[in-house]
Scaffold this active site. Structure first.
Site, mmCIF file in Angstrom:
data_model
loop_
_atom_site.group_PDB
_atom_site.id
_atom_site.type_symbol
_atom_site.label_atom_id
_atom_site.label_comp_id
_atom_site.label_asym_id
_atom_site.label_seq_id
_atom_site.Cartn_x
_atom_site.Cartn_y
_atom_site.Cartn_z
ATOM 1 N N ASP A 76 0.878 -1.024 -0.101
ATOM 2 C CA ASP A 76 0.107 0.017 0.223
ATOM 3 C C ASP A 76 0.870 1.190 0.019
ATOM 4 O O ASP A 76 1.763 1.128 0.789
ATOM 5 C CB ASP A 76 -1.019 0.003 1.255
ATOM 6 C CG ASP A 76 -2.189 1.129 1.005
ATOM 7 O OD1 ASP A 76 -2.979 0.493 -0.110
ATOM 8 O OD2 ASP A 76 -2.108 2.042 1.631
ATOM 9 N N SER A 77 0.575 2.270 -0.955
ATOM 10 C CA SER A 77 1.847 3.273 -1.049
ATOM 11 C C SER A 77 0.823 4.494 -1.595
ATOM 12 O O SER A 77 -0.222 4.415 -1.970
ATOM 13 C CB SER A 77 2.812 2.767 -2.049
ATOM 14 O OG SER A 77 2.214 2.150 -3.238
ATOM 15 N N ASP A 162 4.473 8.978 -11.031
ATOM 16 C CA ASP A 162 5.807 9.024 -11.380
ATOM 17 C C ASP A 162 6.271 10.345 -12.336
ATOM 18 O O ASP A 162 7.324 10.859 -12.106
ATOM 19 C CB ASP A 162 6.219 7.851 -12.192
ATOM 20 C CG ASP A 162 6.408 6.694 -11.279
ATOM 21 O OD1 ASP A 162 6.724 6.936 -9.823
ATOM 22 O OD2 ASP A 162 6.452 5.498 -11.560
HETATM 23 P P1 IMP Z 1 -2.942 1.660 -3.592
HETATM 24 O O1 IMP Z 1 -3.074 0.677 -4.433
HETATM 25 O O2 IMP Z 1 -4.204 2.235 -2.649
HETATM 26 O O3 IMP Z 1 -1.710 1.292 -2.540
HETATM 27 O O4 IMP Z 1 -2.464 2.819 -4.408
HETATM 28 C C1 IMP Z 1 -1.348 3.588 -4.497
HETATM 29 C C2 IMP Z 1 -1.630 4.607 -5.509
HETATM 30 O O5 IMP Z 1 -0.221 5.296 -5.001
HETATM 31 C C3 IMP Z 1 -1.114 4.223 -6.873
HETATM 32 O O6 IMP Z 1 -2.128 4.002 -7.719
HETATM 33 C C4 IMP Z 1 -0.270 5.057 -7.404
HETATM 34 O O7 IMP Z 1 -0.882 6.077 -7.888
HETATM 35 C C5 IMP Z 1 0.414 5.712 -6.314
HETATM 36 N N1 IMP Z 1 1.712 5.143 -6.322
HETATM 37 C C6 IMP Z 1 2.382 4.032 -5.237
HETATM 38 N N2 IMP Z 1 3.559 4.229 -5.729
HETATM 39 C C7 IMP Z 1 3.883 4.671 -6.584
HETATM 40 C C8 IMP Z 1 4.838 4.775 -7.524
HETATM 41 O O8 IMP Z 1 6.010 4.107 -7.504
HETATM 42 N N3 IMP Z 1 4.980 5.716 -8.371
HETATM 43 C C9 IMP Z 1 4.288 6.592 -8.914
HETATM 44 N N4 IMP Z 1 2.876 6.395 -8.283
HETATM 45 C C10 IMP Z 1 2.826 5.623 -7.082
#
Ligand code: IMP
Length: 203
Positions: A76-77, A162
């Site tokens: 999760d990011s 990105d």
């Molecule tokens: P999650 O699936 O709820 O964790 O959504 C994380 C969202 O954060 C992703 O859909 C991206 O928009 C953004 N995100 C996370 N990691 C990255 C990365 O390495 N580069 C660009 N966007 C990221």
């Protein structure tokens, strides 16, 4: 500590986001660990009910481990913008709307920054990786990379936000940078390194 993950294992990457799945597959491959995405296994995506990256990663990893009977890793990011009080944060995916259109999400970040009148364009990407065993406890590891936001977006590599993120010490956005270089410094890599350190058998 754990040491449950070993060469030859096949693990589920609990995501339907192909950008994350392929970055994680590349991180695990040199360790002899094969990855398959939750999307490819046809697993359902659980509701992200947590209030932090760590909680949401845990929810996703545990759901995938329970449904597949395999070891599962979930990511999760998101992007945290200092002048927006950390937004979009755990809502990063949702800012792309129902079609996950990150052009729209990047425009919203830029619009809100301009509306705030802030000159500080600092941001970071944060990643929580949860490692769940079908019948064991879940561990969570976090990583972060600091940088600055640019406008307009630059580059077509990577995914999500990105093209507007320039990591500290570099001039290219993550969207322009060689993916191998992004993988050397990314929030995902930093969380991954901690996960590997906790798995004695892989060191
Ligand atoms: P999650 O699936 O709820 O964790 O959504 C994380 C969202 O954060 C992703 O859909 C991206 O928009 C953004 N995100 C996370 N990691 C990255 C990365 O390495 N580069 C660009 N966007 C990221």
């Amino acid at each position: 500590m754990m040491g449950d993950l070993k060469r030859g294992d096949r693990i589920v990457i609990a995501t339907h986001n192909e950008g994350k799945a392929s970055e994680l597959a590349e991180l695990f491959a040199p360790l002899g660990i094969e990855t398959v995405s939750a999307g490819a296994l046809g697993l359902k995506e659980p509701e992200e009910t947590g209030e932090s990256f760590a909680e949401n990663a845990e929810v996703k990893a545990e759901a995938a481990a329970a449904a597949s009977g395999m070891l599962a890793v979930a990511d999760d990011s998101g992007l945290e913008v200092a002048s927006l009080g950390g937004a979009p944060g755990i809502h990063s995916a949702r800012w792309g709307g129902p079609n996950k259109d990150f052009r729209l999400a990047m425009e919203r970040v830029n619009r809100e920054l301009e509306a705030s009148g802030a000159t500080d364009r600092r941001a970071n990407f944060t990643c929580a990786l949860a490692f769940a065993q079908p019948a064991g406890k879940t561990l969570v590891f976090t990583g972060k990379v600091d940088g600055t936001l640019v406008w307009p977006p630059r580059g077509t590599r990577g995914f999500g936000y990105d093209p507007i993120f320039v990591p500290d010490g570099y001039t290219e956005t993550f969207g322009e940078m060689d993916p191998a270089l992004k993988n050397e410094m990314s929030h995902r890599m930093r969380a991954f390194e901690k996960l590997i350190l906790s798995n004695l058998a892989l060191r």
